[in-house]
Design an enzyme around this catalytic site. Structure first.
Site, PDB file in Angstrom:
ATOM      1  CB  ALA A 187      12.170  40.293 -31.864  1.00 18.99           C
ATOM      2  CB  ALA A 197      11.864  38.096 -25.361  1.00 18.89           C
ATOM      3  CG  ASP A 198       6.956  40.037 -28.622  1.00 19.00           C
ATOM      4  OD1 ASP A 198       5.754  39.740 -28.645  1.00 19.00           O
ATOM      5  OD2 ASP A 198       7.402  41.017 -28.006  1.00 19.00           O
ATOM      6  NE  ARG A 199      10.246  34.890 -34.081  1.00 22.52           N
ATOM      7  CZ  ARG A 199       9.710  34.170 -35.074  1.00 22.52           C
ATOM      8  NH1 ARG A 199      10.419  33.206 -35.627  1.00 22.52           N
ATOM      9  NH2 ARG A 199       8.496  34.418 -35.502  1.00 22.52           N
TER      10      ARG A 199
END
Length: 352
Positions: free
Chosen positions: A253, A243-245
């Site tokens: 995201a 996950a990036d966010r």
């Protein structure tokens, strides 16, 4: 021994150029924040944890090699350089959170009775500590994720599918989603790891496949478009992504293509796990539509190694990430604190 994407030696920062892998291993000497911004923006280093670490360490290098007249100049430099670094890639939240924390620490040090030299030393030490902290965090993620998956599998060895690259090359070491696979392999319970090619940048084919071969794990590469067929004809025990966010409601995201994997997994009743440190969780945003999605140059789609593969004149849409709704994260979100339902994240983190 795992691959090392980030090296810190004698107050020097070296980053493995991931654009050259798997054919060539070459380290870039990152000498200042400008260099740090460049290697992040050009994706010579990538992966949300690694981006934060390299960004902060590039600041440490510059501070160590710069003379400051006083603490006012030093604090101003730290704040401006961190603001600049955050613009390199906007979707991953780890660097933004690290920058905010480092700004607060620097302000407190500024207010204490310290010399400029001591302030530089303490700020750079905080940045260096991120390396060890990230590895320890990843190992906990690996253990919790492995425990959850193996418990569901009973005594069977498991077959897993992962997307993009979430291993040693995306972190300080060990990895997040690939760290879970690594942990299962270390326990002798991995039957097969499948990795997608991850178009358009091919992080799966170039980087994840490289790590899996390097670590001698049983592994198979598939095209992105083969995931549904794979889940339909072979027993896949879980899909694991990074996950990036991750935001307050659990929407996540991650690399483009993650959303369609989650939809496919739900259709085939395959547990879908997001594996991420708590530094990737952003409680300030409430819905997935609020996450800024980076769009990359068209050439990443139309060209491979500088050779045009797409028809000239065609227009392109190249978002680097997509958002997976929380309800599709059926296995849970794996953090260094444990495995949680998306709806539990806010309460768990507020209690920390």
């Amino acid at each position: 021994m795992t691959l090392q994407a980030i090296k810190w030696q004698d107050n020097q920062l070296y980053v493995l150029d991931q654009l050259l892998l798997p054919l060539e291993s070459q380290y870039i000497n990152v000498r200042d924040v400008k260099d740090g911004w460049q290697v992040i923006s050009k994706m010579q280093v990538r992966g949300a944890p690694a981006i934060a670490i390299v960004g902060c360490l590039s600041l440490a290098v510059e501070l160590i090699n710069t003379s400051f007249e006083d603490k006012d100049e030093l604090l101003d430099t730290i704040n401006k350089k961190l603001d600049y670094l955050v613009t390199a890639r906007p979707t991953a939240v780890n660097l933004q959170k690290a920058a905010e924390e480092l700004k607060a620490i620097s302000k407190k040090l500024y207010e204490d009775n310290l010399s400029v030299e001591d302030m530089v030393k303490l700020v750079s030490s905080w940045c260096q500590k991120m390396l060890d902290d990230d590895i320890n965090t990843n190992k906990k993620i690996g253990w919790f994720g492995a425990e959850s998956i193996l418990k569901s599998a009973g005594g069977r060895n498991v077959q897993l599918l992962t997307h993009c690259n979430t291993g040693s090359l995306a972190t300080a070491g060990y990895g997040t989603a690939l760290g879970v696979i690594r942990s299962i392999h270390e326990q002798g319970r991995l039957a097969q790891a499948y990795c997608t090619e991850t178009r358009p940048y091919n992080q799966g084919a170039r980087l994840t496949a490289y790590e899996l071969v390097f670590e001698k794990m049983p592994a198979t590469l598939i095209c992105d478009s083969m995931a549904a067929a794979l889940m339909n004809c072979r027993k896949i025990d879980a899909v694991l992504v990074g996950a990036d966010r991750v935001i307050r409601n659990g929407d996540t995201a991650n690399k483009i293509g993650t959303y369609q994997l989650a939809v496919t997994a739900k259709c085939h009743k395959v547990p879908f796990y997001v594996c991420a440190p708590t530094t990737s969780i952003d409680l300030n945003l409430g819905e997935g539509k609020d996450i800024p999605i980076e769009e990359r140059p068209c050439e990443e789609m139309t060209d491979i190694a500088g050779i045009r593969i797409a028809s000239p004149g065609i227009s392109c849409w190249n978002p680097a990430f997509d958002v997976t709704p929380a309800e599709l994260i059926t296995g849970g979100i794996v953090t260094e604190l444990g495995v949680f339902k998306p709806s539990e994240l806010h309460t768990i983190l507020q209690a920390q």
